[in-house]
Enzyme design. Sequence first.
Site, short mmCIF file in Angstrom:
data_model
loop_
_atom_site.label_atom_id
_atom_site.label_comp_id
_atom_site.label_asym_id
_atom_site.label_seq_id
_atom_site.Cartn_x
_atom_site.Cartn_y
_atom_site.Cartn_z
N SER A 153 -32.72 -7.33 -9.61
CA SER A 153 -33.76 -8.65 -8.44
C SER A 153 -33.42 -9.33 -9.11
CB SER A 153 -34.84 -8.41 -9.02
OG SER A 153 -35.92 -7.00 -9.24
N SER A 335 -35.05 -15.36 -7.19
CA SER A 335 -34.39 -13.95 -6.95
C SER A 335 -35.14 -13.27 -6.25
CB SER A 335 -35.92 -13.13 -8.19
OG SER A 335 -37.33 -14.00 -7.19
N TYR A 336 -34.74 -11.72 -5.81
CA TYR A 336 -34.69 -11.53 -4.61
C TYR A 336 -35.56 -11.88 -3.46
CZ TYR A 336 -33.09 -7.58 -1.59
OH TYR A 336 -32.64 -7.29 0.12
N PRO A 337 -35.40 -12.42 -2.61
CA PRO A 337 -36.73 -12.94 -1.65
C PRO A 337 -37.20 -11.94 -1.26
CG PRO A 337 -34.21 -12.95 -0.82
CD PRO A 337 -33.49 -12.62 -2.07
#
Length: 855
Positions: A153, A335-337
């Site tokens: 992530s 982190s992963y958006p």
Amino acid sequence: MRTVLMVAEKPSLAQSIAKILSKGNCTSRKGLNGACSVHEYAGSFQGQGARFKMTSVCGHVMSLDFIGKYNNWDKVDPAELFSKAPTEKKEANPKLNMVKFLQVEGRGCDYVVLWLDCDKEGENICFEVLDAIQPVMNQASDRERTVYRAKFSSITDTDIWNAMNCLGEPNRNEALSVDARQELDLRIGCAFTRFQTKYFQGKYGNLDSSLISFGPCQTPTLGFCVERHDKIQSFKPETYWVLQAKVFRGKDGPLTLDWNRVRVFDRDVGQMFVNMAKTSREAQVESVSKKEKAKQRPQALNTVEMLRVASSSLGMGPQHTMQIAERLYTQGYISYPRTETTHYPENFDLKGALKQQTSNPMWAEEVKALLSTGLNRPRKGADVGDHPPITPMRSASEGELGSDGWRLYDYITRHFIATVSQDCKYLQTTIEFSIGPEAFSCSGKTLISAGYTAVMPWQGIPLEEAMPVCERGDSFTVDEIKLVEKQTCPPDFLTEAELITLMEKHGIGTDASIPVHINNICQRNYVTVENGRKLKPTNLGIVLVHGYYKTDAELVLPTIRSAVEKQLNLISLGKANFQQVLQHTLDIFKRKFHYFVDSIPSMDELMEVSFSPIAASGKPLSRCGKCRRFMKYIQAKPSRLHCSHCDETYSLPQNGAIKLYKELRCPLDEFELVLWTSGPRGKSYPLCPYCFSNPPFRDMKKGMGCNECTHPSCQHSLNSLGIGQCVECDGGVLVLDPTSGPKWKMACNKCNVVVHFFEHAHRVQVAQESCDACEASLVAVDFNKTRTPLPAGETQHTGCVFCDPVFQDLVELKHATMRYRGGGARRGGRGRGRGRRGNLRKPKDKMAALAAYFV
């Protein structure tokens, strides 16, 4: 030693992951496609020594499309697209040669580890990569596992190593749900789009949109905007009256009181209450109540909330926001958006993420205070099982990220700090007054502790809300009391933030696709973005939605698409059959399409009120080759020529200017030629309106001008004006622009290369002879006596543009400036050879000479 190929979604992501896993000890080289690098290092995998190769794709490797003949709008009935038209997977970007690149790197590999983005689209790309790689990998024994999936992530050392140590498998069901969505959107969207585009553009001249598109998600998105517009239009303001009282005590500032009756809709009644209140010149305090309240810290941040805030507070559109967020993620800052989750898992290292921010001067003081007093557990949110909420992963400065990148990062970081802070606490004081028989009140807030608003000050309690100290029985002097006339107000146009909320509520699109759908309705000229990022529907957008309501409301209502999204989600969970969902949905929309086609006259009634018939649009420009009457040039998108006598419409190239070309005619059909130009620093070429839409020769395609026409003797064709192979692209030919004098130039008939030469020459002509060295056509130039650059005052010279030493300093390579957004120079490989037009061959030893000419 075994070989492990690892594939990420973007080149920058591959570089970051390789750097972490190799601990900085990797070598890098460019891949054969020039876009993706390969990072190599030695290590161990599954307990054995291994050679690792880390590379990437550039998003989707493949895209879904109809097979060739079904892409011809003129020959295919749109109804066939629902079932008869076969589809095929094509390379998403053929220029990247991604399949060949993956096969070259995957050949001889023993294992593949997929580091694609951890969402449904990422799972789909996993299988696109596997389809390319598996046929060339080393064959394993039946029981040996060779394909692994990394789940992560954020781009941090901890997260990447955890992913590497806990490898799983790609999810076939999630990939299938994406396949289903792609096929549904392609078949449904293309069928409706082709039909209504051809129907309406053939009837109306001022639609001002090159494509009258329909999309199963796009159209309900537009529907929300038009629904708000309709409420504004139908709103009838109503007059009402309010008692406004101001009181003061001593030197304190005046207080404006709220009337407990709120408002009345009869002026005489309101005046009666004013008269009753005016019998007293004092306002008595009837009660004072104080209550401690809390303003809750925000829940952890997900994609939809980030998009809402970026639009409403930062003034950034959803598409732009996602592009910035993706960049921040691949660079390791957040982190992963793309996530729907607003709840941190129990094992999430909140303290570690917070410690990263202790050195940032923007919020270091608040972070250190939190770490010393202890973090507050974030509020419980929704955990949908995808990714943790959007979280800053390392500290950054504005200088590192740039203006928009910093503004988004600043918000994300402040939001994260706020989620682990205390609630904002304040004291709410309410004072009840009586002025004569009428009751009034006022309330205000006094800050007790700022809590999370220390880092989100825009949500803090303003100081001016503090109330005066008083108790029951105190008196205030009435400063004024009057009757104020007001009117009810219509709602405003939908903001992007409100639209995102509605789309999320009704299940239109996903967190990843919501920005795309909003961007589409803007690009299609269905809405315009006004100040405050409000979405105002255009005439075209309004008429389309009203037409759908009139023919089949379900085409524009969110209900059907929401139901389809639920079915697609069931596919991803393995609870629904891919083929059954696909077929059932297509059957529904096929019936709707046929009904829409039959009902189009009722939609047409709305269109003709707002738009001009095509015969009444435009200005006379060039003569029709059939009836010899003037055709009208319709400048509104898409620009086209219309002959009202023959009732025929002819396409034109877009994003440029069109004018008559010397009243010259095409030798094949007698249509008068027109000249297209992209501007003074761009390209221009003549074209025949009829040939442009109806290619006269087998080797020609629709949309070709005279600079690509292979007519053997026409003075405007490629055979007469072509000089040599383009210096940068494959297949392009540099063609003399006979209209460009005295600033003469030749331009590639495929790409945007422009070669300027022989400025101030009287005449430039392409000769019949060709160069012995490179087989390019010779050029005959006639210069002005007073400005000739030729030696010894000569005015005429014939030679090869590329080889003749006399012409050496008179040639300059440039790139055309295009009018459309995103145009401009795209530099390809330098130093392509040239050859005779119609028989082009690359020269054997011309590279050094070319480099000397084109610098």
